[in-house]
Design an enzyme around this catalytic site. Sequence first.
Site, PDB file in Angstrom:
ATOM      1  N   HIS A  11      25.347  39.940   0.310  1.00 46.14           N
ATOM      2  CA  HIS A  11      25.737  39.430   1.635  1.00 46.14           C
ATOM      3  C   HIS A  11      25.195  38.003   1.807  1.00 46.14           C
ATOM      4  O   HIS A  11      24.096  37.692   1.341  1.00 46.14           O
ATOM      5  CB  HIS A  11      25.187  40.351   2.733  1.00 46.14           C
ATOM      6  CG  HIS A  11      25.770  40.056   4.074  1.00 46.14           C
ATOM      7  ND1 HIS A  11      25.324  39.016   4.849  1.00 46.14           N
ATOM      8  CD2 HIS A  11      26.785  40.642   4.761  1.00 46.14           C
ATOM      9  CE1 HIS A  11      26.039  38.979   5.963  1.00 46.14           C
ATOM     10  NE2 HIS A  11      26.940  39.956   5.939  1.00 46.14           N
ATOM     11  N   GLU A  18      34.069  37.010   2.546  1.00 44.38           N
ATOM     12  CA  GLU A  18      33.395  36.654   3.784  1.00 44.38           C
ATOM     13  C   GLU A  18      33.137  35.147   3.821  1.00 44.38           C
ATOM     14  O   GLU A  18      32.076  34.686   3.361  1.00 44.38           O
ATOM     15  CB  GLU A  18      32.060  37.404   3.898  1.00 44.38           C
ATOM     16  CG  GLU A  18      32.212  38.919   3.952  1.00 44.38           C
ATOM     17  CD  GLU A  18      31.185  39.551   4.889  1.00 44.38           C
ATOM     18  OE1 GLU A  18      31.574  40.412   5.663  1.00 44.38           O
ATOM     19  OE2 GLU A  18      30.008  39.150   4.854  1.00 44.38           O
TER      20      GLU A  18
HETATM   21  C1  PEP Z   1      29.008  40.699   8.355  1.00 40.31           C
HETATM   22  O1  PEP Z   1      28.086  41.344   8.838  1.00 40.31           O
HETATM   23  O2  PEP Z   1      29.211  40.691   7.144  1.00 40.31           O
HETATM   24  C2  PEP Z   1      29.843  39.910   9.255  1.00 40.31           C
HETATM   25  C3  PEP Z   1      30.951  39.397   8.786  1.00 40.31           C
HETATM   26  O3  PEP Z   1      29.402  39.743  10.543  1.00 40.31           O
HETATM   27  P1  PEP Z   1      30.299  39.330  11.811  1.00 40.31           P
HETATM   28  O4  PEP Z   1      31.421  40.341  11.896  1.00 40.31           O
HETATM   29  O5  PEP Z   1      29.370  39.419  12.971  1.00 40.31           O
HETATM   30  O6  PEP Z   1      30.852  37.965  11.568  1.00 40.31           O
END
Ligand code: PEP
Length: 231
Positions: free
Chosen positions: A95, A153
């Site tokens: 992450h 992400e």
């Molecule tokens: C995550 O926790 O990986 C994330 C994308 O958080 P958020 O949805 O708050 O952007």
Amino acid sequence: MKPLIVANWKCNPTNLKEAKLLFDSVKKRVKSIRNVEVVICPPFVYLSVLISQNLSSAISFGGQSCFWEEKGAFTGEVSPLMLKNLGVQYVIIGHSERRKYQRETDEMINKKIKAAITERLKPILCIDKLSQIEKDLKGVPLKEFKNLFIAYEPLFAVGSGRPCPQEKAERMRILIQKKLKRRVKIIYGGSVNSQNAQIYIEKAGFQGLLPGGASLKVKEFIKIIRSVSQS
Ligand code: PEP
């Protein structure tokens, strides 16, 4: 395949009572929703209690990270074998917040992915750039790709309230798919909410979502799950 919705609670909530309440509220509402797989990733300290509160429920559990060794002199670490032995099925690895605050490198992430696979956990590898894939999956046997999820992400979208435009996310999904020759499932994370969840699945073609902030708000999280189960 049913869409996979992975709730990343991050470092929340701050006490067990609230964790149980949040989990229980989600569990009750998820019961009536079909065609979606829900994974809750709470802080390690709550996993054991929540798993015991989950008998006969459709919810699965994930760790927010894991170490690469099974056991030993590694103070503060949680091993994939420990997670497996608790009844956890998934684990988020790489992450962006761990890459940033714990200074996790691609080499460390690669070891974690391999260790998770050894314990038959399903890794959810978070990436922001295509180039991370090669390093993070170096030496992972192709036959293991079927149990692997890639979470795209984009850094600017994580925790910012600025979700990735659909076209950009879709382009990245296609590039990841091409790179890995369609062998893995790809999910999206970054400011997911009930307004945009369906777009990432239906229009951008992702096979799941990884909401962080929104997974802590019961009504919003359930709306996300419902919107995806109907798409
Ligand atoms: C995550 O926790 O990986 C994330 C994308 O958080 P958020 O949805 O708050 O952007």
